[in-house]
Design an enzyme around this catalytic site. Sequence first.
Site, PDB file in Angstrom:
ATOM      1  N   ASP A 317      -1.839 -10.813  39.954  1.00 40.30           N
ATOM      2  CA  ASP A 317      -1.271  -9.863  38.862  1.00 40.30           C
ATOM      3  C   ASP A 317      -1.234  -8.369  39.334  1.00 40.30           C
ATOM      4  OD1 ASP A 317      -0.400  -8.911  36.694  1.00 40.30           O
ATOM      5  OD2 ASP A 317      -2.372  -9.065  35.519  1.00 40.30           O
ATOM      6  N   GLU A 351       1.789  -0.856  34.731  1.00 41.14           N
ATOM      7  CA  GLU A 351       2.278  -1.942  33.784  1.00 41.14           C
ATOM      8  C   GLU A 351       1.005  -2.351  32.889  1.00 41.14           C
ATOM      9  OE1 GLU A 351       2.244  -5.906  31.782  1.00 41.14           O
ATOM     10  OE2 GLU A 351       1.042  -5.247  33.535  1.00 41.14           O
ATOM     11  N   GLU A 352      -0.178  -2.436  33.615  1.00 37.03           N
ATOM     12  CA  GLU A 352      -1.547  -2.812  33.089  1.00 37.03           C
ATOM     13  C   GLU A 352      -2.139  -2.079  31.875  1.00 37.03           C
ATOM     14  OE1 GLU A 352      -2.535  -5.405  33.546  1.00 37.03           O
ATOM     15  OE2 GLU A 352      -2.010  -6.277  35.150  1.00 37.03           O
ATOM     16  N   ASP A 379       6.102 -11.626  36.757  1.00 37.92           N
ATOM     17  CA  ASP A 379       4.672 -10.932  36.362  1.00 37.92           C
ATOM     18  C   ASP A 379       3.940 -12.215  35.671  1.00 37.92           C
ATOM     19  OD1 ASP A 379       2.430  -9.519  35.970  1.00 37.92           O
ATOM     20  OD2 ASP A 379       3.473  -8.434  34.383  1.00 37.92           O
ATOM     21  N   HIS A 450      -6.958 -10.805  35.622  1.00 39.27           N
ATOM     22  CA  HIS A 450      -7.838  -9.670  35.240  1.00 39.27           C
ATOM     23  C   HIS A 450      -9.207  -9.860  35.488  1.00 39.27           C
ATOM     24  CE1 HIS A 450      -4.657  -7.907  32.008  1.00 39.27           C
ATOM     25  NE2 HIS A 450      -3.948  -8.240  33.214  1.00 39.27           N
TER      26      HIS A 450
HETATM   27 ZN   LIG Z   1       1.016  -8.239  35.287  1.00 37.75          ZN
END
Ligand SMILES: [Zn+2]
Length: 487
Positions: A317, A351-352, A379, A450
């Site tokens: 990610d 993006e996060e 993604d 994450h």
């Molecule tokens: Zn992502």
Amino acid sequence: MFINRGQDCLRLIVVVLMFSSAAIQALAQLSRPPATPPLQYSPQFVTEIKRVQQAALGSDYAYRQLAHLSNNIGPRLSGSAQAQAAVEYVAAELRKLGLEVQLEKVMVPHWVRGEETATLTDYPSMAPNTTQKIILTALGGSVATPSNGITAEVVVVNNFDELQALGRDRVAGKIVLFNAKFDQQLADNGFAGPAYGQSVIYRGVGASAAARLGAVAALNRSAGGADYRLPHTGALRYSDDAPKIPAAAVASEDADLIAHLTSEGKVRMHLVLTPQTLPDAVSHNVIGDLKGSEHPEQIVIVSGHLDSWDLGRGAIDDGAGVVVAMQAARLLKQLNLRPKRTLRVIAWMNEENGTRGAQAYAKDYQNEIVNHFGAIETDLGAGHPLGFYAQGKPEILTLLQPLAVILQSQGAGVTRLVEETGSDVAPLGAAGVPTFAPIQDSRTYFNYHHTAADTLDKVNPKELQENCAVVAALAYTLTSMPQALPR
Ligand SMILES: [Zn+2]
């Protein structure tokens, strides 16, 4: 008895198979359109798409790029020195490929993780003079506790209804733990995204919901699978109508522990979180164009997001998405396939925790949106692709059916219409641009997403090649197909 049951099962399976093959034939006859011949691409176009696909399946370029992003540059949280190094690196690599590269300025949030510790200081049957350590990690954007922490009673709820039922009297002054379990079975059944959506809501808005009732901190059970005592970070969104309270995600085992102990009596926690929010920082979307030969003004985007969370190294990610996009452009160059429309590689920033890059692009290019033919974003990791998602009119899938036939040779012939294909291309989709993404096997994606375990080893080089093949073949098809896509 065993044998009987086995025979029953076998009989049942045979009946089901007979029934379903008859039913499928009947359905096929019913749904077959009267006399429309299936759409075909020219033999030359089919050959070119297959060359792209095969070259992708035999190349280690994307994996080498991913190794550099993950291992040499490392985590790339917006505003960090590594995010800036990644911008410069990808821009240089795209220039090396012969693309026209520009950096689009984006102002991004700059949040920095601090100390994050928690202990249970009081709970039923606690051995005297002991504590229990709790594994947690601050949510992106969280405010800090005082530097010496807070100590408060913990209340556990499974959902927002239970929180409301407790009311201000039983929430004020306490730490609220939202203990919603990630539905791994749903993920295993091919719906990892919806499973994530169900649990991530508590990470996103739980803190403000708890703060409205006077809570002093909010915790959420990690939004993800795999029980290896790994906490999953991610962004939260404070509402304007609630005080900002510190928030963290707890490893699922620790959420279970707290739930067990609170079912027996009072539990108190000492919590220290010292993140900082610095002023917004300058960063960039990296944009690289391979100009089209016939319609250079028409744009096909192929993209991933360059920023990542800070705990791991941003391999799944979304370093994987960025290198898949880079590979699409590289393959066309290498094979001397000049696309008819412009192929635009984008490594999105932020993006996060803000999607500022996507917002900046939608604003900066608003007058050219009509010339955006399609936009792809990868993604959801790098698991085996089964085909591709499309968002837009159903006829898009018909026009891309010959591509699906080609991709079926690698087990990736499935096409599916969805509402949204990726957060960075969503503003384009909302403006009428057809958007796409590979359909990936994401059963294990949310185990690592994450977390500190988002590292290069989670990417299978062969599966990364398969994703490159799907995305590059789709990108080339979109840039060079004779038909226009309906919108
Ligand atoms: Zn992502």
